[in-house]
Scaffold this active site. Structure first.
Site, PDB file in Angstrom:
ATOM      1  N   ASP A 133      -5.335 -13.584   9.510  1.00  0.00           N
ATOM      2  CA  ASP A 133      -4.019 -13.324   8.727  1.00  0.00           C
ATOM      3  C   ASP A 133      -3.004 -14.306   8.972  1.00  0.00           C
ATOM      4  O   ASP A 133      -1.844 -13.611   9.240  1.00  0.00           O
ATOM      5  CB  ASP A 133      -3.513 -11.907   8.538  1.00  0.00           C
ATOM      6  CG  ASP A 133      -4.457 -10.915   7.864  1.00  0.00           C
ATOM      7  OD1 ASP A 133      -5.335 -11.616   7.055  1.00  0.00           O
ATOM      8  OD2 ASP A 133      -4.628  -9.557   8.243  1.00  0.00           O
ATOM      9  N   HIS A 152     -10.908 -13.982   4.221  1.00  0.00           N
ATOM     10  CA  HIS A 152     -11.735 -13.445   3.972  1.00  0.00           C
ATOM     11  C   HIS A 152     -13.068 -14.372   3.480  1.00  0.00           C
ATOM     12  O   HIS A 152     -14.373 -14.105   3.686  1.00  0.00           O
ATOM     13  CB  HIS A 152     -11.578 -12.335   2.660  1.00  0.00           C
ATOM     14  CG  HIS A 152     -10.650 -11.339   3.133  1.00  0.00           C
ATOM     15  ND1 HIS A 152     -10.298 -10.172   2.263  1.00  0.00           N
ATOM     16  CD2 HIS A 152     -10.049 -11.027   4.238  1.00  0.00           C
ATOM     17  CE1 HIS A 152      -9.492  -9.420   2.868  1.00  0.00           C
ATOM     18  NE2 HIS A 152      -9.290  -9.906   4.065  1.00  0.00           N
ATOM     19  N   HIS A 172       0.995  -1.218  -0.191  1.00  0.00           N
ATOM     20  CA  HIS A 172      -0.079   0.089   0.033  1.00  0.00           C
ATOM     21  C   HIS A 172       0.873   1.112   0.044  1.00  0.00           C
ATOM     22  O   HIS A 172       1.992   1.058   0.419  1.00  0.00           O
ATOM     23  CB  HIS A 172      -0.683   0.187   1.269  1.00  0.00           C
ATOM     24  CG  HIS A 172      -1.756  -1.095   1.561  1.00  0.00           C
ATOM     25  ND1 HIS A 172      -1.265  -2.183   2.264  1.00  0.00           N
ATOM     26  CD2 HIS A 172      -2.992  -1.198   1.607  1.00  0.00           C
ATOM     27  CE1 HIS A 172      -2.284  -2.988   2.621  1.00  0.00           C
ATOM     28  NE2 HIS A 172      -3.404  -2.504   2.133  1.00  0.00           N
ATOM     29  N   GLU A 211      -9.021 -13.822  -1.166  1.00  0.00           N
ATOM     30  CA  GLU A 211      -8.203 -13.785   0.094  1.00  0.00           C
ATOM     31  C   GLU A 211      -8.863 -15.182   0.995  1.00  0.00           C
ATOM     32  O   GLU A 211     -10.157 -15.133   1.088  1.00  0.00           O
ATOM     33  CB  GLU A 211      -8.126 -12.556   0.952  1.00  0.00           C
ATOM     34  CG  GLU A 211      -7.288 -12.599   2.371  1.00  0.00           C
ATOM     35  CD  GLU A 211      -6.894 -11.543   2.991  1.00  0.00           C
ATOM     36  OE1 GLU A 211      -6.541 -10.621   2.044  1.00  0.00           O
ATOM     37  OE2 GLU A 211      -7.011 -11.654   3.911  1.00  0.00           O
ATOM     38  N   GLU A 233     -10.992  -7.336  -4.160  1.00  0.00           N
ATOM     39  CA  GLU A 233     -10.524  -7.994  -3.167  1.00  0.00           C
ATOM     40  C   GLU A 233     -11.898  -8.160  -2.291  1.00  0.00           C
ATOM     41  O   GLU A 233     -11.834  -7.199  -1.518  1.00  0.00           O
ATOM     42  CB  GLU A 233      -9.374  -7.797  -2.547  1.00  0.00           C
ATOM     43  CG  GLU A 233      -8.903  -8.686  -1.391  1.00  0.00           C
ATOM     44  CD  GLU A 233      -7.754  -8.255  -0.617  1.00  0.00           C
ATOM     45  OE1 GLU A 233      -6.535  -7.883  -1.387  1.00  0.00           O
ATOM     46  OE2 GLU A 233      -7.635  -8.566   0.520  1.00  0.00           O
ATOM     47  N   ASP A 254       2.509   1.840   3.458  1.00  0.00           N
ATOM     48  CA  ASP A 254       3.178   1.131   4.198  1.00  0.00           C
ATOM     49  C   ASP A 254       4.695   1.418   3.678  1.00  0.00           C
ATOM     50  O   ASP A 254       5.642   0.895   4.457  1.00  0.00           O
ATOM     51  CB  ASP A 254       3.148  -0.434   3.527  1.00  0.00           C
ATOM     52  CG  ASP A 254       1.949  -0.962   3.386  1.00  0.00           C
ATOM     53  OD1 ASP A 254       0.923  -0.644   4.008  1.00  0.00           O
ATOM     54  OD2 ASP A 254       1.705  -1.820   2.269  1.00  0.00           O
ATOM     55  N   ASP A 295      -0.382 -12.081   2.528  1.00  0.00           N
ATOM     56  CA  ASP A 295      -1.108 -11.156   3.428  1.00  0.00           C
ATOM     57  C   ASP A 295      -1.340 -11.644   4.630  1.00  0.00           C
ATOM     58  O   ASP A 295      -2.397 -12.020   5.115  1.00  0.00           O
ATOM     59  CB  ASP A 295      -2.445 -10.841   2.607  1.00  0.00           C
ATOM     60  CG  ASP A 295      -2.998  -9.605   3.352  1.00  0.00           C
ATOM     61  OD1 ASP A 295      -2.442  -9.183   4.421  1.00  0.00           O
ATOM     62  OD2 ASP A 295      -4.123  -8.941   2.915  1.00  0.00           O
ATOM     63  N   ASP A 316      -4.705 -13.788  -2.138  1.00  0.00           N
ATOM     64  CA  ASP A 316      -4.083 -13.337  -0.739  1.00  0.00           C
ATOM     65  C   ASP A 316      -4.232 -14.708   0.053  1.00  0.00           C
ATOM     66  O   ASP A 316      -5.134 -15.194   0.334  1.00  0.00           O
ATOM     67  CB  ASP A 316      -4.781 -12.207  -0.232  1.00  0.00           C
ATOM     68  CG  ASP A 316      -3.976 -10.843  -0.396  1.00  0.00           C
ATOM     69  OD1 ASP A 316      -3.411 -10.795  -1.358  1.00  0.00           O
ATOM     70  OD2 ASP A 316      -4.427  -9.940   0.061  1.00  0.00           O
ATOM     71  N   ASP A 348     -10.303 -11.652  11.002  1.00  0.00           N
ATOM     72  CA  ASP A 348      -9.283 -11.778  10.222  1.00  0.00           C
ATOM     73  C   ASP A 348      -8.029 -11.983  10.768  1.00  0.00           C
ATOM     74  O   ASP A 348      -7.131 -10.897  10.841  1.00  0.00           O
ATOM     75  CB  ASP A 348      -9.214 -10.454   9.060  1.00  0.00           C
ATOM     76  CG  ASP A 348      -8.731 -10.848   7.772  1.00  0.00           C
ATOM     77  OD1 ASP A 348      -8.220 -11.790   7.610  1.00  0.00           O
ATOM     78  OD2 ASP A 348      -8.428  -9.749   7.052  1.00  0.00           O
TER      79      ASP A 348
HETATM   80  C1  XUL Z   1      -7.292  -6.493   4.762  1.00  0.00           C
HETATM   81  C2  XUL Z   1      -6.735  -6.785   3.473  1.00  0.00           C
HETATM   82  C3  XUL Z   1      -5.696  -5.870   3.036  1.00  0.00           C
HETATM   83  C4  XUL Z   1      -5.787  -5.958   1.264  1.00  0.00           C
HETATM   84  C5  XUL Z   1      -5.091  -4.841   0.607  1.00  0.00           C
HETATM   85  O1  XUL Z   1      -8.052  -7.440   5.265  1.00  0.00           O
HETATM   86  O2  XUL Z   1      -6.645  -8.059   3.041  1.00  0.00           O
HETATM   87  O3  XUL Z   1      -4.481  -5.837   3.318  1.00  0.00           O
HETATM   88  O4  XUL Z   1      -4.900  -7.114   0.988  1.00  0.00           O
HETATM   89  O5  XUL Z   1      -5.610  -3.677   0.840  1.00  0.00           O
HETATM   90 CO    CO Z   2      -5.521  -9.063   1.468  1.00  0.00          CO
END
Ligand code: XUL
Ligand code: CO
Length: 437
Positions: A305, A267, A97, A264, A228, A100, A335, A292, A303
């Protein structure tokens, strides 16, 4: 300065070294392509370099050499560390991003100049190392101005800021030769309809995307636009709920030919789907662009991750990837973030190795599944009644409700076979076992 302890190499499935690959052997061929070609791994800048393990109950725990440095100096050091990290792991791509890679300042102008400074350094590093940008994106969710939404904010000035930030993020993604650009609508959703004009917000979101398409064409950015999906978090109702709702939205606003989906895993879980469902749905609609690749926790409803270590799901993801023939503008972006108590730099290395190995093992499983053809044959035979007789007429669309009524009235019994789900699941376990040998 050296940030990570060693170059990671492949030692084979018997190795007990946490800093070696047990399955990912980049040059090994699987179904005609190398593992490296099948698995375009990508480092997420935010989770790997920028995040420090903060959670709602506590501050950062991560022990990083840039802790305490001035924000720009820290960003410069992250570039050094990130490229060394990719080099040592053999990861070819990265994603970021805008916020970041370089600190956000008081004004958009200053933020843009911070970004330009770091992007120039990244561009030099890319030239020297041959690492590539998988995708870039704009962070339209952390700045307090986005508290009510970005392109779906009730405030026109915020809509303008979101567009300006996206334009700049597109410029730098284009400059760095990104394969794609991602739109994740972090704040594009709502908490209550008592204060929300959903129609207006969705129209604005579509208009924002349409302007992005126009700008992409204007600057000649050849990368793919990716949406996404995520069903909730941070908002209660996110507009990009899942693959199906994204497709419906894109089609409604005639945007579908400009976009693909970045699925993702975590998600999908939050949407109440398996990831297998989400990628299959995207693939059969020719919309699966990228991935992702984090996993969630079965007991937690948010989430998390996490790095992928679940071989069962990894095998099914790779099965879909092989059926698609691989990615064109996409990849497997981690991610994923290390758990808060995994605070050392070496934990970053070990976590990526765990994730890359799991997906490489999944790829081996998938190639055996495909070569064997067991599941395909089973599905073909389950639908074989559509190959002859009345089924063939249905398949070629030569029937009507009247002709089917006439046919159904003559039916005395219908022949069924078992769905055999348990047998099929056990068979998948056998493929996983075969791939370890
Ligand atoms: C948030 C997420 C983000 C996107 C990019 O849940 O997955 O990091 O991948 O904005
Ligand atoms: Co993501």
């Amino acid at each position: 300065m050296e940030f990570f302890k060693q170059k990671v190499s492949y030692e084979g499935s018997e190795s007990r070294n946490p800093y070696a690959f047990k399955h990912y052997n980049p040059d090994q061929k699987v179904a005609g392509k190398t593992m490296r070609e099948w698995l375009p791994f990508s480092m997420s800048w935010w989770h790997t370099l920028s995040s420090g393990g903060r959670d709602p109950f506590g501050v950062e725990t991560a022990d990083r050499p840039w802790n305490g440095l001035d924000a720009m100096k820290a960003s410069e050091m992250r570039v050094e560390a990130g490229f060394e990290f990719m080099e040592k792991l053999g990861v070819d791509y990265f994603c970021f991003h805008d916020r970041d890679v370089a600190p956000e300042a008081k004004t958009l102008k200053e933020s843009n100049s911070n970004l330009d400074h770091i992007v120039d350094i990244i561009a030099e590093k890319m030239k020297a190392t041959n690492k590539k940008l998988l995708w870039g994106t704009a962070c339209l969710f952390t700045n307090p101005i986005y508290m009510h939404g970005a392109s779906t904010s009730p405030y026109a000035d915020v809509f303008a800021m979101a567009c300006a930030q996206t334009k700049k993020a597109l410029d730098v993604t284009h400059k760095l030769g990104g394969l794609s650009y991602v739109f994740w609508g972090g704040r594009e959703g709502y908490e209550t309809l008592l204060n929300t004009n959903m129609k207006k917000e969705q129209d604005n979101l579509a208009y924002f995307l349409k302007m992005a398409v126009e700008y992409k064409e204007k600057i000649g950015f050849k990368g793919k636009f990716l949406i996404e999906p995520k069903p909730k978090e941070p908002t209660k109702h996110q507009y990009d709920f899942d693959v199906a709702s994204c497709l419906e939205f894109l089609r409604k606003y005639n945007l579908e030919k400009h976009f693909a989906i970045n699925v993702e895993v975590n998600h999908a879980t939050l949407a109440g789907h398996t990831v297998h469902h989400e990628i299959n749905f995207a693939r059969i609609n020719d919309m699966w662009g990228s991935m992702d690749i984090n996993f969630g926790d079965a007991l937690l409803g948010w989430d998390t991750d996490q790095f992928p270590t679940n071989i069962y799901d990894a095998s099914l993801i790779m099965y879909e990837l092989m059926k698609q023939g691989g990615f064109t503008n996409g990849g497997l972006n981690f991610d994923a973030k290390v758990r808060r108590p995994s605070f050392t730099m070496d934990d970053l290395l070990a976590s990526y190795i765990a994730g890359m190995d799991t997906l490489a093992w999944g790829l081996k499983v998938a190639s055996i599944m495909i070569e064997d053809g067991y599941f395909d044959k089973n599905i073909d035979s389950r639908y074989s009644s559509y190959n002859s007789g009345i089924g063939a007429k249905i398949s070629s669309k030569q029937v009507s409700l009247e002709s089917l009524e006439e046919y159904a009235l003559t039916l005395e019994s219908i022949k069924f076979e078992s769905g055999r789900q348990e047998v099929l699941e056990a068979e998948l376990n056998q493929f996983i076992w075969k791939a370890t040998k």
